[in-house]
Scaffold this active site. Structure first.
Site, PDB file in Angstrom:
ATOM      1  N   ILE A  58      54.424  31.136  73.909  1.00 28.84           N
ATOM      2  CA  ILE A  58      55.294  30.693  73.825  1.00 28.84           C
ATOM      3  C   ILE A  58      56.518  31.061  73.419  1.00 28.84           C
ATOM      4  CG2 ILE A  58      55.620  29.303  71.730  1.00 28.84           C
ATOM      5  CD1 ILE A  58      55.716  26.534  72.779  1.00 28.84           C
ATOM      6  N   GLN A  61      51.966  36.091  58.978  1.00 33.02           N
ATOM      7  CA  GLN A  61      51.188  35.351  60.167  1.00 33.02           C
ATOM      8  C   GLN A  61      51.561  33.368  59.487  1.00 33.02           C
ATOM      9  OE1 GLN A  61      46.747  34.439  58.470  1.00 33.02           O
ATOM     10  NE2 GLN A  61      46.081  33.619  60.268  1.00 33.02           N
ATOM     11  N   SER A  62      51.616  32.870  60.819  1.00 31.81           N
ATOM     12  CA  SER A  62      52.283  31.531  60.579  1.00 31.81           C
ATOM     13  C   SER A  62      51.533  30.955  61.615  1.00 31.81           C
ATOM     14  CB  SER A  62      53.483  31.299  61.766  1.00 31.81           C
ATOM     15  OG  SER A  62      52.970  31.569  63.007  1.00 31.81           O
ATOM     16  N   HIS A  69      44.416  34.887  65.428  1.00 32.75           N
ATOM     17  CA  HIS A  69      44.681  35.165  66.557  1.00 32.75           C
ATOM     18  C   HIS A  69      45.190  36.504  67.075  1.00 32.75           C
ATOM     19  CE1 HIS A  69      47.847  33.748  64.560  1.00 32.75           C
ATOM     20  NE2 HIS A  69      48.741  34.461  65.182  1.00 32.75           N
TER      21      HIS A  69
HETATM   22  P1  AMP Z   1      51.687  34.289  63.571  1.00 31.45           P
HETATM   23  O1  AMP Z   1      53.269  34.429  63.740  1.00 31.45           O
HETATM   24  O2  AMP Z   1      51.518  36.027  63.805  1.00 31.45           O
HETATM   25  O3  AMP Z   1      50.552  33.831  63.131  1.00 31.45           O
HETATM   26  O4  AMP Z   1      51.686  34.230  65.310  1.00 31.45           O
HETATM   27  C1  AMP Z   1      51.635  32.608  65.974  1.00 31.45           C
HETATM   28  C2  AMP Z   1      52.506  32.878  67.256  1.00 31.45           C
HETATM   29  O5  AMP Z   1      51.745  31.690  68.238  1.00 31.45           O
HETATM   30  C3  AMP Z   1      53.632  33.056  67.463  1.00 31.45           C
HETATM   31  O6  AMP Z   1      54.007  34.036  68.553  1.00 31.45           O
HETATM   32  C4  AMP Z   1      54.347  32.022  68.294  1.00 31.45           C
HETATM   33  O7  AMP Z   1      55.094  32.002  69.145  1.00 31.45           O
HETATM   34  C5  AMP Z   1      52.720  31.177  69.070  1.00 31.45           C
HETATM   35  N1  AMP Z   1      52.670  29.790  69.305  1.00 31.45           N
HETATM   36  C6  AMP Z   1      52.877  29.009  68.664  1.00 31.45           C
HETATM   37  N2  AMP Z   1      52.798  27.232  68.999  1.00 31.45           N
HETATM   38  C7  AMP Z   1      52.254  27.887  70.264  1.00 31.45           C
HETATM   39  C8  AMP Z   1      51.891  27.292  71.126  1.00 31.45           C
HETATM   40  N3  AMP Z   1      51.992  26.016  71.690  1.00 31.45           N
HETATM   41  N4  AMP Z   1      51.819  27.733  72.130  1.00 31.45           N
HETATM   42  C9  AMP Z   1      51.498  28.612  72.356  1.00 31.45           C
HETATM   43  N5  AMP Z   1      52.058  30.137  71.514  1.00 31.45           N
HETATM   44  C10 AMP Z   1      52.414  29.971  70.238  1.00 31.45           C
END
Ligand code: AMP
Length: 126
Positions: free
Chosen positions: A35, A98-99, A104
């Site tokens: 996103i 990681q968030s 993923h």
């Molecule tokens: P990380 O920081 O490695 O955990 O990456 C989480 C990723 O998920 C980030 O790049 C966000 O932009 C992405 N993200 C979070 N919510 C969504 C969503 N609803 N649809 C698509 N991507 C998302």
């Protein structure tokens, strides 16, 4: 579905409860556009089963782990970056920032990148 977590945003995307721009799906994995893209092409490839992080992967997840890796080339093909190149990154835990705690892989491409992650900084440990 095995191991679905109703509080997990990516589990909800797997179930279709939250919209996403889906690129690819097979029995084990789902790929959709990030996103907030960090590159011209930025997809996330996730297991359909809820597994919080790479550190939670177990021997019984062997097929899922293989599917994640195998999906990278397929998704790169769909995005048109298989030949030009791409990076497949898994952030795991706090230091990696990681968030979202559902495994993923970030598939990033469409431009030249840099390496290493901290250019110009000395490696202090290991
Ligand atoms: P990380 O920081 O490695 O955990 O990456 C989480 C990723 O998920 C980030 O790049 C966000 O932009 C992405 N993200 C979070 N919510 C969504 C969503 N609803 N649809 C698509 N991507 C998302």
């Amino acid at each position: 579905m095995e191991n679905h977590n109703p509080d997990c945003i990516f589990c909800r995307i797997v179930k279709g409860e939250i919209p996403a721009e889906v690129i690819y799906r097979n029995d084990h994995v789902l790929a959709f556009r990030d996103i907030a893209p960090a590159a011209p092409s930025h997809a996330l490839i996730i297991p359909q089963e809820h597994i919080a992080s790479l550190s939670e992967l177990e021997e019984r997840h062997r097929d899922i782990a293989a599917s994640l890796m195998l999906a990278a080339g397929t998704v790169a093909d769909i995005l048109g970056i298989r030949e030009s190149g791409y990076r497949f990154v898994f952030n795991s835990g706090a230091d990696a920032m990681q968030s979202v705690f559902h495994i993923h892989g970030h598939l990033l491409g469409g431009r030249q990148m840099g390496w290493p992650p901290f250019p110009g900084e000395a490696v202090l440990h290991g």
